[in-house]
Design an enzyme around this catalytic site. Structure first.
Site, mmCIF file in Angstrom:
data_model
loop_
_atom_site.group_PDB
_atom_site.id
_atom_site.type_symbol
_atom_site.label_atom_id
_atom_site.label_comp_id
_atom_site.label_asym_id
_atom_site.label_seq_id
_atom_site.Cartn_x
_atom_site.Cartn_y
_atom_site.Cartn_z
ATOM 1 N N GLN A 103 -24.973 17.087 34.894
ATOM 2 C CA GLN A 103 -24.610 15.964 34.411
ATOM 3 C C GLN A 103 -23.021 16.779 34.546
ATOM 4 O O GLN A 103 -22.420 17.926 33.698
ATOM 5 C CB GLN A 103 -24.506 15.764 32.801
ATOM 6 C CG GLN A 103 -23.790 14.189 32.351
ATOM 7 C CD GLN A 103 -23.783 14.470 31.162
ATOM 8 O OE1 GLN A 103 -23.196 14.990 29.950
ATOM 9 N NE2 GLN A 103 -24.634 12.983 30.905
ATOM 10 N N TYR A 183 -15.795 10.770 26.382
ATOM 11 C CA TYR A 183 -15.158 11.630 27.021
ATOM 12 C C TYR A 183 -13.706 10.994 28.160
ATOM 13 O O TYR A 183 -13.963 9.340 27.835
ATOM 14 C CB TYR A 183 -16.228 12.702 27.810
ATOM 15 C CG TYR A 183 -16.937 13.159 26.319
ATOM 16 C CD1 TYR A 183 -16.851 14.890 26.451
ATOM 17 C CD2 TYR A 183 -18.299 13.172 26.345
ATOM 18 C CE1 TYR A 183 -17.128 15.074 24.845
ATOM 19 C CE2 TYR A 183 -19.159 13.237 25.809
ATOM 20 C CZ TYR A 183 -17.860 14.905 25.006
ATOM 21 O OH TYR A 183 -19.434 15.430 23.591
ATOM 22 N N ARG A 231 -22.754 7.878 33.174
ATOM 23 C CA ARG A 231 -23.479 7.754 32.120
ATOM 24 C C ARG A 231 -22.392 6.554 31.246
ATOM 25 O O ARG A 231 -21.723 6.952 32.101
ATOM 26 C CB ARG A 231 -23.772 8.710 31.297
ATOM 27 C CG ARG A 231 -24.823 8.817 30.035
ATOM 28 C CD ARG A 231 -24.877 9.276 29.591
ATOM 29 N NE ARG A 231 -26.393 9.828 29.339
ATOM 30 C CZ ARG A 231 -26.991 9.916 27.826
ATOM 31 N NH1 ARG A 231 -26.010 10.165 26.579
ATOM 32 N NH2 ARG A 231 -27.440 9.962 27.158
ATOM 33 N N GLY A 323 -33.294 13.118 24.876
ATOM 34 C CA GLY A 323 -33.122 13.909 24.359
ATOM 35 C C GLY A 323 -33.892 15.063 23.084
ATOM 36 O O GLY A 323 -34.303 15.769 22.825
ATOM 37 N N ARG A 324 -33.549 14.046 21.907
ATOM 38 C CA ARG A 324 -34.435 14.935 20.331
ATOM 39 C C ARG A 324 -35.761 14.665 20.875
ATOM 40 O O ARG A 324 -36.512 15.663 20.094
ATOM 41 C CB ARG A 324 -34.235 14.188 19.030
ATOM 42 C CG ARG A 324 -32.808 14.759 19.232
ATOM 43 C CD ARG A 324 -32.344 13.244 17.914
ATOM 44 N NE ARG A 324 -32.408 11.936 18.418
ATOM 45 C CZ ARG A 324 -32.650 10.331 17.395
ATOM 46 N NH1 ARG A 324 -32.010 10.656 16.036
ATOM 47 N NH2 ARG A 324 -32.366 9.519 17.860
HETATM 48 C C1 LIG Z 1 -27.600 18.818 21.013
HETATM 49 C C2 LIG Z 1 -27.023 17.745 21.683
HETATM 50 C C3 LIG Z 1 -26.268 17.920 23.029
HETATM 51 C C4 LIG Z 1 -25.683 16.172 23.376
HETATM 52 N N1 LIG Z 1 -24.753 16.801 24.602
HETATM 53 C C5 LIG Z 1 -24.671 15.363 25.356
HETATM 54 C C6 LIG Z 1 -23.963 15.914 26.650
HETATM 55 O O1 LIG Z 1 -23.756 17.195 27.141
HETATM 56 N N2 LIG Z 1 -23.923 14.966 27.536
HETATM 57 C C7 LIG Z 1 -24.517 13.473 26.738
HETATM 58 O O2 LIG Z 1 -23.559 12.587 28.117
HETATM 59 N N3 LIG Z 1 -25.022 13.450 25.851
HETATM 60 C C8 LIG Z 1 -25.013 14.558 25.398
HETATM 61 N N4 LIG Z 1 -25.597 14.055 23.899
HETATM 62 C C9 LIG Z 1 -26.620 12.752 23.680
HETATM 63 C C10 LIG Z 1 -28.418 12.796 24.226
HETATM 64 O O3 LIG Z 1 -27.999 12.586 25.961
HETATM 65 C C11 LIG Z 1 -28.483 11.446 23.625
HETATM 66 O O4 LIG Z 1 -28.298 10.121 24.162
HETATM 67 C C12 LIG Z 1 -28.951 11.490 22.352
HETATM 68 O O5 LIG Z 1 -29.260 12.472 22.134
HETATM 69 C C13 LIG Z 1 -29.777 10.307 22.108
HETATM 70 O O6 LIG Z 1 -30.462 9.959 22.181
HETATM 71 P P1 LIG Z 1 -31.992 11.169 21.165
HETATM 72 O O7 LIG Z 1 -32.472 10.009 20.619
HETATM 73 O O8 LIG Z 1 -33.195 10.232 22.835
HETATM 74 O O9 LIG Z 1 -32.222 12.149 21.239
HETATM 75 C C14 LIG Z 1 -26.314 15.031 23.514
HETATM 76 C C15 LIG Z 1 -27.420 15.374 22.040
HETATM 77 C C16 LIG Z 1 -27.826 16.391 21.469
HETATM 78 C C17 LIG Z 1 -28.733 15.760 20.765
#
Ligand SMILES: Cc1cc2nc3c(=O)[nH]c(=O)nc-3n(C[C@H](O)[C@H](O)[C@H](O)COP(=O)(O)O)c2cc1C
Length: 370
Positions: A103, A183, A231, A323-324
Site C-alpha cells: 500500500q 491522507y 483505496r 483488519g482486526r
Molecule cells: C492498527 C491499524 C492500522 C491501520 N493502518 C492502516 C493503513 O496503514 N492503511 C489503511 O488504509 N488502513 C489502515 N487501517 C484501517 C484498516 O485497514 C481497516 O480499514 C480497519 O481496521 C477496519 O477493518 P476491520 O473492521 O476489519 O478491522 C488500520 C487499522 C488498524 C486497526
C-alpha cells in the site's frame, strides 16, 4: 450462499488469488528508524499467508523522502535500500502460497512523524481536524500544514511511481494507492481540506486530478501486467463521519473516473461495510461495484463470516479484507475452513503503541524474539 464461498479463488487484474480473503492494510510502526522492513515484519506478514489469506495488503508505506512519511518507524519504498528490505517479506508470503500488495501512502497534512522534513504539507494550509494518534506515538493537534507547490505536486506523483517500481523489483504482486482515510489524496478530494484555486482544486474533476495523475503515472511506470488498486473511504482517521457532499451522484463520478484511470481493483472501507453510504441506499462497496468497472474489495467489520459472505452474495463485493479479524487470528481462513472458534478482537494488542513489540509482549513472546 455458504461461507465457504469466501475460500473460492478470485482474481484482481492479472493477479490470481487462492481465495477471496485479504488482510487489510495496517500500520504497525515496526520498521527501523530509517524505514527498513525487518525480519520481525517478515514473520508477521508471512503468518497471514501461512494462515490461509490469499492476499496480504501491507501497511501504508511512504513514497518519498519529502513530505510523504506519516509516522516514525513507518516503512518506506522511497529509496532503493528501503525497496530491497521488503524482499524477504515478499519471499516469506510467497513461500506460504500467498500474494502481497504494497500500500503506497502519502500522509500529507496529517503527517505526525517524518524524519525527512520538520513540517507537513498538504493541498492547502488548513488546520486538520481531530488529534494525532497516540497508538503511533502522536500527541495533541496536528501541525498546520503548508500548501504544496505545483513543482512539489510533481514530486508527489513521481514518488508514487518510483515506489511502485521498487515494489515490483522487490517481488510484490501489485500496489494499492492509498486514496482513503484522510491522507494526501483524500485531502485533495475533500472540499474542506482542498481550497486550491489552481487546476487541482474547485470542481470534483479538479479535486480528483492528482488522484488520476497518480494512477496514470504508476501505470506507466509498472506496465500493464502489474496489479494496481486504489483505496477509497468516506470517513477519515481524523473525521470519522465525513460524507461526500454530492452523495450517490458524486460517488458514481468518483468510481467511474478512478476505475477508468485505469485500475485493477477498488478497495472500499467504512466502519461497517454493509451499511448504507449516505443514510439510505447502497453501501460504499456496492456503489463502487455498480459504478466502477473493476473488482471491489470491501472492508469494515467483516470478521463475522456471515457478514463477509453477505457482501459477496448480495453482489456488493468480490473480495473482503479483514483488519482486526486478521490481527486476532492470522489463520482466520484456516479457522473458517476447519470450523474453529473465531474470537473477539482484543484492543490491548494496539495499546499503548500499535507496534509488533507490543503485540509480542501481550502474547508473552520472550524478550529478544521480537
Ligand atoms: C492498527 C491499524 C492500522 C491501520 N493502518 C492502516 C493503513 O496503514 N492503511 C489503511 O488504509 N488502513 C489502515 N487501517 C484501517 C484498516 O485497514 C481497516 O480499514 C480497519 O481496521 C477496519 O477493518 P476491520 O473492521 O476489519 O478491522 C488500520 C487499522 C488498524 C486497526
Amino acid at each position: 450462499m455458504s461461507v465457504s464461498t469466501l475460500l473460492d479463488p478470485a482474481a484482481l487484474g492479472q493477479l490470481r488469488l487462492t481465495n477471496r480473503l485479504a488482510v487489510a492494510p495496517m500500520t504497525r510502526v515496526s520498521a527501523t528508524a530509517d524505514g527498513l522492513a525487518t525480519t520481525r515484519m517478515a514473520d508477521y506478514y508471512g503468518d497471514f499467508a501461512a494462515g490461509g489469506f490469499g492476499l496480504v495488503i501491507t501497511e501504508g508505506v511512504y513514497t518519498d523522502r519529502a513530505y510523504a512519511q506519516g509516522y516514525l518507524f513507518q516503512p518506506g519504498l522511497a529509496d532503493d535500500i528501503q525497496g530491497e528490505a521488503w524482499r524477504p517479506v515478499v519471499e516469506r508470503v510467497h513461500a506460504s502460497g500467498g500474494r502481497i500488495v504494497a500500500q503506497l501512502m502519502h500522509a500529507g497534512a496529517i503527517s505526525q512523524g517524518n524524519r525527512h522534513r520538520p513540517i507537513s504539507k498538504g493541498p492547502s494550509a488548513v488546520q486538520p481536524r481531530g488529534v494525532q494518534m497516540s497508538i503511533y506515538r502522536g500527541e495533541g493537534l496536528y501541525r498546520l500544514p503548508a500548501e504544496l507547490s505545483l513543482a512539489e505536486l510533481d514530486e508527489v506523483v513521481g514518488g508514487f511511481a518510483s515506489s511502485a517500481v521498487r515494489a515490483k523489483e522487490a517481488g510484490f504482486d501489485g500496489v494499492e494507492i492509498h486514496g482513503a482515510n484522510g491522507y494526501l489524496l483524500d485531502q485533495f478530494l475533500t472540499d474542506y481540506t482542498n481550497q486550491r484555486t489552481d487546476g487541482y482544486g474547485g470542481s470534483l474533476e479538479r479535486r480528483l486530478r492528482i488522484c488520476v495523475e497518480t494512477i496514470l503515472a504508476v501505470r506507466q511506470a509498472v506496465g500493464s501486467d502489474f496489479t494496481i488498486g486504489y483505496r477509497v473511504s468516506l470517513g477519515k482517521v481524523n473525521d470519522f463521519t465525513h460524507k461526500w457532499g454530492g452523495g450517490e451522484v458524486e460517488a458514481a463520478a468518483i468510481f467511474q473516473t478512478l476505475s477508468a484511470a485505469p485500475l485493477d481493483y477498488l478497495h472500499t472501507t467504512e466502519f461497517e461495510a454493509w451499511q448504507s453510504a449516505f443514510g439510505e441506499g447502497p453501501s460504499l462497496a456496492a456503489l463502487a461495484r455498480h459504478h466502477g468497472t473493476v473488482p471491489v474489495i470491501a472492508n469494515g467489520s467483516l470478521h463475522s463470516p456471515v457478514q463477509a459472505v453477505g457482501m459477496i452474495a448480495r453482489g456488493e463485493a468480490d473480495l473482503v479484507s479483514l483488519g482486526r479479524g486478521a490481527l486476532t487470528h492470522a489463520n482466520w481462513p484456516h479457522r473458517l475452513r476447519d470450523g474453529q472458534v473465531l474470537e473477539a478482537f482484543d484492543r490491548a494488542l494496539l495499546s499503548p503503541v500499535a507496534d509488533l513489540a507490543n503485540a509480542d509482549r501481550l502474547r508473552g513472546v520472550p524478550h529478544g524474539v521480537a
